[in-house]
Design an enzyme around this catalytic site. Structure first.
Site, PDB file in Angstrom:
ATOM      1  N   ARG A   1      22.301  82.078 -30.294  1.00  0.00           N
ATOM      2  CA  ARG A   1      23.353  82.905 -30.907  1.00  0.00           C
ATOM      3  C   ARG A   1      22.920  84.361 -31.055  1.00  0.00           C
ATOM      4  O   ARG A   1      23.763  85.259 -31.026  1.00  0.00           O
ATOM      5  CB  ARG A   1      23.754  82.307 -32.267  1.00  0.00           C
TER       6      ARG A   1
ATOM      7  N   ILE B   1      32.195  87.531 -34.693  1.00  0.00           N
ATOM      8  CA  ILE B   1      31.756  86.251 -34.112  1.00  0.00           C
ATOM      9  C   ILE B   1      31.959  85.254 -35.253  1.00  0.00           C
ATOM     10  O   ILE B   1      31.544  85.497 -36.388  1.00  0.00           O
ATOM     11  CB  ILE B   1      30.291  86.312 -33.622  1.00  0.00           C
ATOM     12  N   SER B   2      32.635  84.136 -34.967  1.00  0.00           N
ATOM     13  CA  SER B   2      33.003  83.198 -36.034  1.00  0.00           C
ATOM     14  C   SER B   2      31.760  82.562 -36.661  1.00  0.00           C
ATOM     15  O   SER B   2      30.691  82.498 -36.047  1.00  0.00           O
ATOM     16  CB  SER B   2      33.908  82.102 -35.477  1.00  0.00           C
ATOM     17  N   GLN B   3      31.955  82.058 -37.892  1.00  0.00           N
ATOM     18  CA  GLN B   3      30.885  81.336 -38.597  1.00  0.00           C
ATOM     19  C   GLN B   3      30.481  80.100 -37.772  1.00  0.00           C
ATOM     20  O   GLN B   3      31.358  79.375 -37.275  1.00  0.00           O
ATOM     21  CB  GLN B   3      31.444  80.903 -39.957  1.00  0.00           C
TER      22      GLN B   3
END
Ligand code: SAM
Length: 212
Positions: free
Chosen positions: A32, A58-60
């Protein structure tokens, strides 16, 4: 790099209830920190959304894992993602062995992420455009994942979902959404389940929010 942080993140996801081995494996594999701005890389393995520029995020990780698990995919399935963003969600699906089609409406983000996919050899089909109308060329899709919040479920996306396939899409206002988990039962019938308390940036387009 960051192997132990990645392992800790996977444990956090398991503690929060993620069970699907193929989803957890993908979180072990996909780095990530390569999908966030350089200044953010030390925060990449915290279970938080992060800014990626142009007002986008950027999503959790938990949200990515949860939505991916709900799609209930089999290796080799075709999946359409609306909102490429950083490319992390697409890379997770690719690492799970899916055929991934992804659409982004912000040109700078599209170009930047396209380059990243090439550099990391994430072999997904990515286009620049309005994802609310889907991508008819490769339809139907066994999975459709919308990673921005919409005022309603776009009809075009419902039409492009395969019978037996699932769509996950956050639906609500700009400040709070419910996650709709939709299964296509046959040509005309869909089953709908809802989960509360999600928050995404707006889905802007012909079948989403107007561009203000
Ligand atoms: N999936 C992304 C990831 O893994 O980083 C997170 C995406 S971010 C929460 C939402 C993205 O949806 C933004 O990049 C935004 O520009 C994009 N977006 C909003 N409306 C869109 C539309 N109609 N079509 C395609 N992308 C859209």
């Amino acid at each position: 790099m960051f192997e132990s942080e990645r392992e800790n993140l996977v444990h956090t996801l398991m503690k929060k209830g993620i069970k699907a081995p193929q989803v957890l494996d993908a979180f072990y594999k996909v780095e990530r920190h390569l999908f966030v701005p350089e200044s953010m890389k030390f925060f990449a393995y915290k279970d938080n959304a992060l800014p990626i520029g142009k007002g986008q995020t950027i999503s959790q990780p938990y949200t990515v894992a949860y939505m991916t698990e709900k799609l209930d995919l089999q290796k080799g399935d075709r999946v359409l993602e609306i909102g490429t963003g950083s490319g992390f969600q697409a890379a997770i699906l690719y690492a799970m062995g899916m055929k991934v089609y992804t659409i982004e409406r912000q040109y700078d983000i599209f170009l930047q992420t396209q380059k990243l996919f090439e550099r990391l050899q994430v072999r997904v089909m990515a286009i620049y455009g309005d994802g609310t109308i889907g991508w008819t060329e490769f339809a139907p899709y066994q999975g459709i994942i919308v990673t921005a919040g919409s005022p309603k479920v776009p009809d075009s996306l419902l039409r492009q979902l395969a019978v037996g396939g699932k769509m996950v899409i956050p639906v609500g206002t700009k400040s709070s959404q419910e996650l709709h988990i939709i299964t296509r039962l046959d040509e005309e019938h869909f089953e709908l389940k809802k989960e509360p308390n999600f928050l995404f940036v707006p889905l802007i387009g012909r079948e989403g929010w107007d561009n203000e």
